[in-house]
Design a protein around this motif. Structure first.
Motif, PDB file in Angstrom:
ATOM      1  N   LYS A  19      34.936 -26.525  27.911  1.00 50.38           N
ATOM      2  CA  LYS A  19      35.687 -26.847  26.681  1.00 50.38           C
ATOM      3  C   LYS A  19      35.755 -25.637  25.751  1.00 50.38           C
ATOM      4  O   LYS A  19      36.796 -25.342  25.181  1.00 50.38           O
ATOM      5  CB  LYS A  19      35.047 -28.029  25.944  1.00 50.38           C
ATOM      6  N   HIS A  20      34.635 -24.944  25.600  1.00 45.10           N
ATOM      7  CA  HIS A  20      34.629 -23.753  24.737  1.00 45.10           C
ATOM      8  C   HIS A  20      35.550 -22.674  25.302  1.00 45.10           C
ATOM      9  O   HIS A  20      36.328 -22.062  24.571  1.00 45.10           O
ATOM     10  CB  HIS A  20      33.211 -23.199  24.572  1.00 45.10           C
ATOM     11  N   ARG A  23      39.164 -23.417  24.586  1.00 43.57           N
ATOM     12  CA  ARG A  23      39.533 -23.167  23.185  1.00 43.57           C
ATOM     13  C   ARG A  23      39.757 -21.683  22.933  1.00 43.57           C
ATOM     14  O   ARG A  23      40.734 -21.280  22.334  1.00 43.57           O
ATOM     15  CB  ARG A  23      38.446 -23.651  22.222  1.00 43.57           C
ATOM     16  N   VAL A 129      34.492 -28.653  19.008  1.00 52.96           N
ATOM     17  CA  VAL A 129      34.536 -28.938  20.443  1.00 52.96           C
ATOM     18  C   VAL A 129      33.793 -30.245  20.730  1.00 52.96           C
ATOM     19  O   VAL A 129      34.260 -31.079  21.504  1.00 52.96           O
ATOM     20  CB  VAL A 129      33.939 -27.770  21.265  1.00 52.96           C
TER      21      VAL A 129
END
Length: 136
Positions: A19-20, A23, A129
């Motif tokens: 997820k990080h 982003r 997040v």
């Protein structure tokens, strides 16, 4: 003679590495809404949002002052390296921040505040997040 150096720090995060990485790699346009107290705008200067070699302009605030920086994308999807996120478990990761710098003038201060800023930005993005993960 110009002075240069490298700062390295690790920021433990609760959100997943995937997820990080997503982003930071291709969703920089979400940063002003997620952490507007740090980043007020991100625009593509050359290339696109996702390609290796793209250049983005970041409008941000450092020590209460508005600043702009351009950064060139170097992407390694296999290692999830843009800002390098090291998965430590399914629930978290460590963001390894490396800041390579060179002073234009001898009497300029070392960019210690920039490293503090980036570490704070990364930690604050972790909250965003996590909220997104909890909704999914």
């Amino acid at each position: 003679m110009a002075m240069s150096g490298t700062y390295v720090a690790e920021v433990p995060l609760k959100g997943s590495a995937e997820k990080h990485y997503k982003r930071w790699r291709s969703q920089n346009n979400l940063f002003p809404d997620a952490i507007g107290h740090h980043v007020q705008g991100v625009t593509v200067h050359d290339g696109d949002w996702e390609s290796h070699g793209s250049i983005k302009s970041w409008n941000y605030t450092l020590d209460g002052k508005p600043e702009v920086i351009k950064e060139k994308r170097e992407i390694d999807d296999e290692k999830m390296a843009l800002t390098y996120f090291i998965p430590k478990s399914k629930e978290g990761c460590v963001c390894k921040v490396t800041l390579i710098w060179e002073k234009r003038k001898e009497d300029s201060p070392e960019p210690v505040n920039y490293m503090k800023f980036v570490k704070s930005l990364v930690a604050d993005m972790d909250d965003h997040v996590l909220k997104g993960q909890n909704k999914a």
